[in-house]
Design an enzyme around this catalytic site. Structure first.
Site, PDB file in Angstrom:
ATOM      1  N   ASP A   1       7.844 -23.688   5.691  1.00  0.00           N
ATOM      2  CA  ASP A   1       8.324 -23.793   7.068  1.00  0.00           C
ATOM      3  C   ASP A   1       9.825 -23.557   6.939  1.00  0.00           C
ATOM      4  OD1 ASP A   1       9.614 -24.718   9.396  1.00  0.00           O
ATOM      5  OD2 ASP A   1       7.827 -25.855   9.926  1.00  0.00           O
ATOM      6  N   HIS A   2      10.287 -22.387   7.355  1.00  0.00           N
ATOM      7  CA  HIS A   2      11.657 -22.030   6.982  1.00  0.00           C
ATOM      8  C   HIS A   2      12.696 -22.954   7.616  1.00  0.00           C
ATOM      9  CE1 HIS A   2      11.883 -19.769  10.795  1.00  0.00           C
ATOM     10  NE2 HIS A   2      13.192 -19.787  10.639  1.00  0.00           N
TER      11      HIS A   2
ATOM     12  N   ARG B   1       0.802  -1.222   0.000  1.00  0.00           N
ATOM     13  CA  ARG B   1       0.000   0.000   0.000  1.00  0.00           C
ATOM     14  C   ARG B   1       0.836   1.274   0.000  1.00  0.00           C
ATOM     15  NH1 ARG B   1      -4.635   0.051   4.257  1.00  0.00           N
ATOM     16  NH2 ARG B   1      -2.833   0.279   5.568  1.00  0.00           N
TER      17      ARG B   1
ATOM     18  N   HIS C   1       7.945 -25.974  13.320  1.00  0.00           N
ATOM     19  CA  HIS C   1       9.376 -26.283  13.255  1.00  0.00           C
ATOM     20  C   HIS C   1       9.746 -27.541  14.040  1.00  0.00           C
ATOM     21  CE1 HIS C   1       9.248 -22.385  11.569  1.00  0.00           C
ATOM     22  NE2 HIS C   1       9.454 -21.683  12.657  1.00  0.00           N
TER      23      HIS C   1
HETATM   24  C1  BG6 Z   1       9.629 -18.148  13.441  1.00  0.00           C
HETATM   25  C2  BG6 Z   1       8.872 -17.779  14.673  1.00  0.00           C
HETATM   26  O1  BG6 Z   1       8.886 -19.059  12.659  1.00  0.00           O
HETATM   27  O2  BG6 Z   1      10.865 -18.746  13.811  1.00  0.00           O
HETATM   28  C3  BG6 Z   1       9.692 -16.855  15.562  1.00  0.00           C
HETATM   29  O3  BG6 Z   1       7.660 -17.132  14.295  1.00  0.00           O
HETATM   30  C4  BG6 Z   1      11.043 -17.458  15.845  1.00  0.00           C
HETATM   31  O4  BG6 Z   1       9.004 -16.581  16.783  1.00  0.00           O
HETATM   32  C5  BG6 Z   1      11.713 -17.892  14.553  1.00  0.00           C
HETATM   33  O5  BG6 Z   1      11.835 -16.488  16.501  1.00  0.00           O
HETATM   34  C6  BG6 Z   1      12.994 -18.653  14.834  1.00  0.00           C
HETATM   35  O6  BG6 Z   1      13.645 -18.896  13.628  1.00  0.00           O
HETATM   36  P1  BG6 Z   1      15.234 -19.055  13.570  1.00  0.00           P
HETATM   37  O7  BG6 Z   1      15.511 -19.336  12.131  1.00  0.00           O
HETATM   38  O8  BG6 Z   1      15.807 -17.768  14.056  1.00  0.00           O
HETATM   39  O9  BG6 Z   1      15.571 -20.208  14.480  1.00  0.00           O
END
Ligand code: BG6
Length: 515
Positions: free
Chosen positions: A198-199, A61, A261
Site C-alpha cells: 500500500d504505497h 511480452r 489508503h
Molecule cells: C492509487 C490509486 O493507489 O493512489 C489512484 O489507484 C490514486 O487512483 C493514487 O490516484 C493516489 O496516490 P498519491 O500518492 O498520488 O496520493
C-alpha cells in the site's frame, strides 16, 4: 543551538547491510514500472542504498532488446524520477545491471528462460536472493506464482537465501476474492515471503504519524474520546481517471482508495501503541484497530456512507469533462468517483467519536490531511464578550503536499477590545529538514529487499479492510446514483456529503491553504 536529532533506522526492524540480490519485475513494460519502480530503483542506486552486487531483470511480452529497454527506462527516469536527473556515469553503471527477458507470462517457456538466466548469474547470491515484483494485472498473479514454483524459482522455505514476492494492489475486489487470492498465494508462498503494497505506508509523513503520536507525550494524553470531538481524513485529488478507466470502472473510489489508503491512515492515527517497533507488533495493532471499525447493516451503511460522481466542471481555469464522458467510461456508469463515510470505532479509547473519511477525483485541490478536532472548553468564559466565539483546538497532520503539522488555538487580537482569533503553530517538513524526501516506492523497495515487512499489509489486515469496505458498499448495492450524489469537477464533492456531516452537527473543513 539546534536540538540533536533522535535517530531511528526505520520504523520496523533495524537496517542490515543488504546482501547481493536479483530483482525480477513482471510487467516490465507497464506504467508502474516506468513511472514508479525504475525511478525508485535508480534513486536507490544513486543514493547507494542497493547492494554492491545486484541485477534487475524485467519480464514482459514486448520484444525489446536489452538496449531498447534500457533506453526507454532512461527516458522514464528522466520524466518521472525526482531530482537529481540521471548523470551519464551513474546511469551507465546502473544500466549495466539491468536486463530484459521477453516473453508471455502465460507461456511456460518464459519461466524456463528466466530460470536459465538466473542460473547463469554470478555471484551465487544473485541466484538465491530474489525479489519478484508482480507489477502485472491481478488476473496474472496466480499464473506467475504457479510457474515460478514449477520452475523451482520460488520455494516457501528456500534452502539458501531468500525469495520474496511483492504484490501490487488491487489485492482482490471484495472479501471473497481477497481470501481466494490469499489462499492461492499461500499454496506457493509463505506469509513472511509476501509483501503486499500500500504505497501510502511508504510516504514519509504517513510514517511520521507514529513518530508524532508515540514520541510526544503531550498529544498522546489527549488522543482519546475525552478530548477529541471528531476526526476528518481527506484524500482529495484534482486528477480524473486519466487513462485508467478500464480498471476504475471495476473499482470506484471505495475500492481504489478508501479500502486501502484511507483505512491505513485511520489505523495509524487511532491504533494503540505497539509493544515494539517490530513489524508484527505494529501490524497486530493495526489489525486490532480495524476489527473495531463498526460494521454496518445495509440500512445503516445507507445512512453513514455517501458516494458521488463528477460531472463536467472547471479546474485551474480549464474545462474538464464529466466522468461519464471520459474515454472508455460507460456513458451511464454508476461507478463512484467520490466516497465519504462516517465510521465509529467500538473500543474503549474511541467510543462515540465520529471519524469522517472522504476521498474523490476531480475535487477542488489535491491534498491529503488528517484533522483532529478537539472538544470545546467546558465553560465558554469568553463567549459573551468575544465575537466570534473562540474556536475549538485542532491538530492537522498534512500528509501531502507541503507536508507538516499544524496546531490551531485561540489568541487575543491586540487592542482594547476583547476579541479572539484562531491562530496556528505550523511545522513545515521542508523548512525544517530540507526538501529531500524519498519517494514511497524507494522506501518500500528498500524495505522489501531488507526483509522488513512493517510497511506492508498482512493477510488478516487486508481481509479485515475488505470486510469493512464490503459493509460500507452494501449501503448502495445496485441502487442508481441520486441527484444529490453528483458534483461538478473542481468542487469539494456532492451535496449528499455535506448532508452526511450536517446530520451529526458537523461540517467538512476545507483543507489548510498553506503559504
Ligand atoms: C492509487 C490509486 O493507489 O493512489 C489512484 O489507484 C490514486 O487512483 C493514487 O490516484 C493516489 O496516490 P498519491 O500518492 O498520488 O496520493
Amino acid at each position: 543551538m539546534d536540538e540533536p536529532l533522535v535517530s531511528y533506522c526505520s520504523i520496523g526492524a533495524g537496517r542490515q547491510p543488504l546482501a547481493p540480490c536479483t530483482i525480477v519485475i513482471f510487467g516490465a513494460s507497464g506504467d508502474l514500472t516506468r513511472r514508479k519502480l525504475m525511478p525508485a530503483l535508480y534513486h536507490l542506486f544513486h543514493a547507494r542504498q542497493l547492494p554492491e552486487s545486484f541485477q534487475i531483470i524485467g519480464v514482459a511480452r514486448r520484444p525489446y532488446s536489452e538496449l531498447q529497454w534500457r533506453e526507454e527506462l532512461l527516458q522514464s527516469v528522466r520524466q518521472f524520477g525526482r531530482p537529481p536527473a540521471p548523470d551519464s556515469e551513474t546511469w551507465e553503471a546502473f544500466a549495466r545491471r539491468v536486463f530484459y527477458c521477453a516473453g508471455d507470462l502465460e507461456d511456460p517457456a518464459t519461466y524456463s528462460r528466466l530460470a536459465a538466466r538466473l542460473q547463469a548469474s554470478e555471484p551465487a547470491e544473485l541466484r538465491h536472493h530474489i525479489l519478484y515484483y508482480l507489477a502485472t494485472k491481478p488476473s496474472q498473479f496466480a499464473r506467475v506464482v504457479e510457474r515460478l514454483h514449477a520452475e523451482n524459482l520460488l520455494q516457501p522455505s528456500p534452502a539458501h537465501g531468500w525469495q520474496r514476492v511483492v504484490v501490487e494492489k488491487p489485492f482482490g475486489h471484495d472479501l471473497a476474492s481477497a481470501r481466494a487470492l490469499n489462499q492461492m498465494l499461500a499454496q506457493h508462498v509463505a506469509e513472511d515471503q509476501l509483501f503486499r503494497i500500500d504505497h501510502y505506508l511508504g510516504k514519509e509523513t504517513v510514517q511520521n504519524i507514529m513518530m508524532f503520536r508515540f514520541s510526544n507525550a503531550v498529544f498522546e494524553r489527549l488522543w482519546n474520546r475525552d478530548a477529541i470531538e471528531h476526526v476528518q481524513i481527506t484524500v482529495s485529488e484534482t486528477a480524473g481517471v486519466g487513462d485508467r478507466a478500464g480498471y476504475y470502472e471495476e473499482a470506484g473510489a471505495l475500492r481504489d482508495m478508501l479500502q486501502n489508503h484511507l483505512l491505513q491512515v485511520l489505523a495509524l492515527v487511532t491504533m494503540e501503541p505497539p509493544v515494539s517497533l517490530d513489524a508484527e507488533a505494529i501490524r497486530d495493532e493495526k489489525v486490532k484497530l480495524l476489527r473495531c471499525v463498526r460494521r454496518y447493516t445495509p440500512e445503516e451503511a445507507a445512512r453513514h456512507v455517501v458516494r458521488g460522481q463528477y460531472t463536467a466542471g472547471t479546474l485551474d481555469g480549464r474545462s474538464v469533462p464529466a466522468y461519464r464522458q471520459e474515454p472508455r467510461v460507460c456513458p451511464d456508469s454508476m461507478v463512484e468517483t467520490y466516497v465519504a463515510a462516517r465510521l465509529y470505532l467500538d473500543n474503549w479509547r474511541w467510543s462515540g467519536v465520529p471519524f469522517y473519511l472522504r476521498t474523490g477525483k476531480r475535487l477542488a485541490r489535491t491534498v491529503s490531511e488528517v484533522r483532529i478536532q478537539f472538544r470545546p472548553t467546558p465553560h465558554v468564559l469568553f463567549a459573551a464578550l468575544c465575537a466570534p466565539t473562540p474556536a475549538p483546538n485542532a491538530v492537522t497532520l498534512r500528509l501531502q503536499p507541503r507536508e507538516g503539522i499544524s496546531l490551531r488555538f485561540n489568541g487575543k487580537v491586540p487592542g482594547l477590545d476583547l476579541r479572539a482569533r484562531p491562530v496556528r503553530m505550523h511545522f513545515d517538513y521542508n523548512a525544517e529538514f530540507g526538501a529531500y524526501t524519498p519517494e514511497a516506492y524507494e522506501r518500500l523497495l528498500r524495505d522489501a529487499l531488507a526483509g522488513d515487512a512493517t510497511l506492508f499489509l498482512r493477510r488478516d489486515e487486508v481481509e479485515t479492510a475488505w470486510a469493512i469496505a464490503d459493509s460500507l458498499r452494501a449501503g448502495w448495492a445496485d441502487q442508481p446514483l441520486r441527484e444529490n450524489e453528483f458534483y461538478a469537477a473542481g468542487t469539494w464533492g456532492p451535496p449528499a456529503a455535506d448532508a452526511l456531516l450536517a446530520s451529526t452537527g458537523h461540517a467538512w473543513h476545507e483543507p489548510l491553504l498553506l503559504p
